[in-house]
Each structure stands twice: as C-alpha cells, then as structure tokens.
Design an enzyme around this catalytic site. Structure first.
Site, PDB file in Angstrom:
ATOM      1  N   HIS A  78       0.832  -1.197   0.000  1.00  0.00           N
ATOM      2  CA  HIS A  78       0.000   0.000   0.000  1.00  0.00           C
ATOM      3  C   HIS A  78       0.872   1.254   0.000  1.00  0.00           C
ATOM      4  O   HIS A  78       1.894   1.283   0.686  1.00  0.00           O
ATOM      5  CB  HIS A  78      -0.888   0.032   1.255  1.00  0.00           C
ATOM      6  CG  HIS A  78      -1.897  -1.064   1.295  1.00  0.00           C
ATOM      7  ND1 HIS A  78      -1.598  -2.328   1.755  1.00  0.00           N
ATOM      8  CD2 HIS A  78      -3.195  -1.090   0.926  1.00  0.00           C
ATOM      9  CE1 HIS A  78      -2.678  -3.087   1.670  1.00  0.00           C
ATOM     10  NE2 HIS A  78      -3.659  -2.362   1.171  1.00  0.00           N
ATOM     11  N   GLU A 115       8.716  -0.888   4.327  1.00  0.00           N
ATOM     12  CA  GLU A 115       9.370   0.410   4.160  1.00  0.00           C
ATOM     13  C   GLU A 115      10.714   0.431   4.872  1.00  0.00           C
ATOM     14  O   GLU A 115      11.708   0.948   4.338  1.00  0.00           O
ATOM     15  CB  GLU A 115       8.450   1.522   4.659  1.00  0.00           C
ATOM     16  CG  GLU A 115       7.272   1.807   3.748  1.00  0.00           C
ATOM     17  CD  GLU A 115       6.201   0.713   3.680  1.00  0.00           C
ATOM     18  OE1 GLU A 115       5.413   0.726   2.736  1.00  0.00           O
ATOM     19  OE2 GLU A 115       6.148  -0.161   4.569  1.00  0.00           O
ATOM     20  N   ASP A 129      27.313   0.657  -4.480  1.00  0.00           N
ATOM     21  CA  ASP A 129      27.473   1.376  -5.744  1.00  0.00           C
ATOM     22  C   ASP A 129      28.562   2.436  -5.663  1.00  0.00           C
ATOM     23  O   ASP A 129      29.369   2.580  -6.579  1.00  0.00           O
ATOM     24  CB  ASP A 129      26.153   2.032  -6.154  1.00  0.00           C
ATOM     25  CG  ASP A 129      26.304   2.841  -7.426  1.00  0.00           C
ATOM     26  OD1 ASP A 129      26.725   2.261  -8.451  1.00  0.00           O
ATOM     27  OD2 ASP A 129      26.027   4.054  -7.405  1.00  0.00           O
TER      28      ASP A 129
END
Length: 165
Positions: A78, A115, A129
């Site tokens: 959601h 989350e 990265d």
C-alpha cells in the site's frame, strides 16, 4: 501469527489486502543490514575520499527516499503516509564495514516493515554502488526486520540483534 498468506486468495491469485476496516494505530518497524568490505575501503569512506563523494550521506538519503517509494517497488504494498523515516549508518571495524539501521513510522492501517526493509536495502546498495570501483568484493547481508510495534499483532523484536559476525 497466522499461518495464512495474506496476499493470496483461495484460488492462489495475488491480491492487495483490503485494510479499509482496520483501526489506525501508531506503527513502527526497524530493519538492519550490513555491508562488509576491505578495511582500506572502510577507511576511504570514513575519510571522505571516495571518488563518488560522501558515501554515508548519500546512502542515508537514498534509504530515506526509497522508503517513501516502497509501494512503487514492491507489488501489492500500500502507498503509505509515513510520518518518519530515519537511517543510521555506523562503521564497524570488526566486520569490517558499515552497519545500517532504518526506522519507518506512521499512524495507519498497515505495517511499515517493508518500508524499513526497503530503506535498509537501498542504503546498503548505495554504499556498494559508491565504493564498488575500489572494492568489488563487498558483501551485502543480514537484511532483516529487528523490531516492529503497533497493529493487531502487537510488538515484536528479535532476541539477538547482532548480524554478520
């Protein structure tokens, strides 16, 4: 805890859970992860000498931004009105590497574990990265929820929060 998958209906099809009838409660989740690296890579990051810039600051912001986009990344999640997202990144010379802890909070009808996990994951990915040019052997690991509170299932925390020993 229910033994039933909540996103699968009786025919086996994936569906978004209807949370409309649930009560709004304060909910919080904390997730963690770690990036193991060479000691010299950790030193480079801590000294602020990585070629791509401020690794810790950039990774922290990436994690916060990612938490806010979880429903765009994970099917059936959601879209949530988060009230707080915080990411902490701590060096651990014994690992050696960086430990990540991400917190997500809201007042709502569904939990914020995804989350918090997304924030921790993207924080670790961003660290990788930004430092991969000097250390291609970095290892991301132990991404997991370590505590949650609120909602019907109540509060929960892992008994041993240590990871990647």
């Amino acid at each position: 805890m229910s033994g039933k998958l909540t996103h699968i209906d009786q025919t086996g099809a994936a569906n978004m859970v209807d949370v409309g009838s649930k009560d709004e409660t304060e909910r919080q989740a904390v997730a963690e992860g770690a990036v193991r690296m060479k000691p010299e890579t950790l030193a480079l990051i801590l000294e602020g000498n990585a070629a791509k810039g401020d690794v810790i600051g950039t990774a922290r912001l990436a994690g916060i931004m990612a938490a806010k986009r979880t429903s765009d990344l994970i099917p059936l999640c959601h879209p949530l009105m988060l009230t707080k997202v915080a990411v902490e990144i701590e060096p651990d010379e014994n690992l050696p590497g960086l430990r990540v802890r991400a917190l997500a909070r809201l007042k709502g009808r569904t939990g914020v574990e995804m989350e918090a996990l997304t924030a921790a994951s993207v924080t670790c990915l961003t660290i990788y990265d930004m430092a991969k040019a000097v250390d291609r052997h970095m290892e991301i690991g132990s991404i997991r929820v370590i505590e949650k509170s609120g909602g019907k299932s109540g509060d929960w925390a892992v008994s041993d929060p240590a990871l990647m020993r």
